[in-house]
Design a protein around this motif. Structure first.
Motif, PDB file in Angstrom:
ATOM      1  N   HIS A 165       0.824  -1.200   0.000  1.00 21.01           N
ATOM      2  CA  HIS A 165       0.000   0.000   0.000  1.00 21.01           C
ATOM      3  C   HIS A 165       0.865   1.260   0.000  1.00 21.01           C
ATOM      4  CE1 HIS A 165      -2.512   3.137   1.940  1.00 21.01           C
ATOM      5  NE2 HIS A 165      -3.372   2.705   1.023  1.00 21.01           N
ATOM      6  N   THR A 174      -3.551   7.543  -5.312  1.00 18.37           N
ATOM      7  CA  THR A 174      -4.219   8.270  -4.227  1.00 18.37           C
ATOM      8  C   THR A 174      -5.646   7.750  -4.086  1.00 18.37           C
ATOM      9  OG1 THR A 174      -4.909   9.995  -5.777  1.00 18.37           O
ATOM     10  CG2 THR A 174      -2.812  10.344  -4.619  1.00 18.37           C
ATOM     11  N   ASP A 175      -6.316   8.213  -3.084  1.00 21.06           N
ATOM     12  CA  ASP A 175      -7.703   7.803  -2.826  1.00 21.06           C
ATOM     13  C   ASP A 175      -7.843   6.286  -2.727  1.00 21.06           C
ATOM     14  OD1 ASP A 175      -8.558  10.446  -2.840  1.00 21.06           O
ATOM     15  OD2 ASP A 175      -8.852  10.438  -5.012  1.00 21.06           O
ATOM     16  N   TYR A 176      -6.878   5.669  -2.089  1.00 19.64           N
ATOM     17  CA  TYR A 176      -6.915   4.221  -1.872  1.00 19.64           C
ATOM     18  C   TYR A 176      -6.395   3.979  -0.458  1.00 19.64           C
ATOM     19  CZ  TYR A 176      -6.139  -0.800  -2.852  1.00 19.64           C
ATOM     20  OH  TYR A 176      -6.160  -2.168  -2.830  1.00 19.64           O
ATOM     21  N   SER A 177      -7.327   3.828   0.470  1.00 16.71           N
ATOM     22  CA  SER A 177      -6.952   3.676   1.876  1.00 16.71           C
ATOM     23  C   SER A 177      -6.413   2.265   2.127  1.00 16.71           C
ATOM     24  CB  SER A 177      -8.172   3.922   2.766  1.00 16.71           C
ATOM     25  OG  SER A 177      -9.113   2.868   2.608  1.00 16.71           O
ATOM     26  N   GLU A 179      -7.569   0.392   4.353  1.00 11.94           N
ATOM     27  CA  GLU A 179      -8.765  -0.439   4.549  1.00 11.94           C
ATOM     28  C   GLU A 179      -9.275  -0.954   3.203  1.00 11.94           C
ATOM     29  OE1 GLU A 179      -8.230   2.568   6.057  1.00 11.94           O
ATOM     30  OE2 GLU A 179      -7.761   1.624   7.978  1.00 11.94           O
ATOM     31  N   ASP A 180      -9.226  -0.105   2.162  1.00 13.81           N
ATOM     32  CA  ASP A 180      -9.603  -0.565   0.814  1.00 13.81           C
ATOM     33  C   ASP A 180      -8.659  -1.666   0.347  1.00 13.81           C
ATOM     34  OD1 ASP A 180     -11.698   1.257   0.630  1.00 13.81           O
ATOM     35  OD2 ASP A 180     -10.464   2.775  -0.372  1.00 13.81           O
TER      36      ASP A 180
END
Length: 183
Positions: A165, A174-177, A179-180
């Protein structure tokens, strides 16, 4: 070639595992957000053929496996296998949904060459015939499941997912936590 091919029967060291995780993150980051590019229409999603044949294939091979090697399975594994066929379409659909990227889809030691000398690439990945469009974590899960013994995997997998990650972020995803990523 002087590089050494990985060996499914000889688990890799920590350095080699890290190289694979980094290489997959680099591949995935390079194609992140571009999996729907019309120029890639020849690359299947995992919810398309040939992947949709996996259900019938597993349904045919599972009884033969149980007959020949079922005695090696505990009751829990046997129950998982017995119920797995019906779950394959959902699994393939879910792994095909975004964030999709290009994946190797057969990331295991037998398809990896590790450089062993100066001037060599640290890692060369071969056998791209199953390349697909799907969630990148498929490659990580497949590698860990195919190439790392279960006890060791359990102790290192969260750190490797964090490494994966983090590397995606370093490469511009970006915009990829996290948790995702775990999902």
């Amino acid at each position: 070639h002087p590089a050494e091919v990985g060996d499914q029967l000889n688990p890799p060291g920590d350095v080699e595992v890290g190289l694979v995780v980094d290489a997959m993150a680099d591949l995935h980051a390079a194609w992140w957000g571009n999996a729907d590019d019309p120029n890639l229409s020849w690359v299947p999603y995992m919810s398309d053929l040939p992947w949709t044949n996996v259900e019938a294939s597993f349904a045919g091979f599972w009884p033969v496996f149980k007959e020949n090697l079922g005695h090696t399975l505990n009751a829990r594994l046997r129950a998982i296998g017995d119920g797995f066929t019906s779950k394959i379409p959902l699994l393939l659909e879910r792994v095909s949904k975004g964030p999709a990227t290009l994946i190797h889809a057969d990331c295991r030691l037998d398809n990896l060459f590790f450089g062993s000398g100066p001037g060599q690439d640290e890692l060369v990945v071969i056998d791209w015939q199953l390349m697909s469009r799907a969630r990148g974590t498929y490659d990580i899960a497949y590698f860990l499941g195919q190439s790392i013994e279960p006890e060791r995997r359990a102790s290192i997998e969260m750190n490797l997912l964090r490494r994966y990650h983090s590397r995606l972020g370093e490469k511009g995803v970006t915009d990829y936590s996290f948790e995702d990523c775990l999902d």
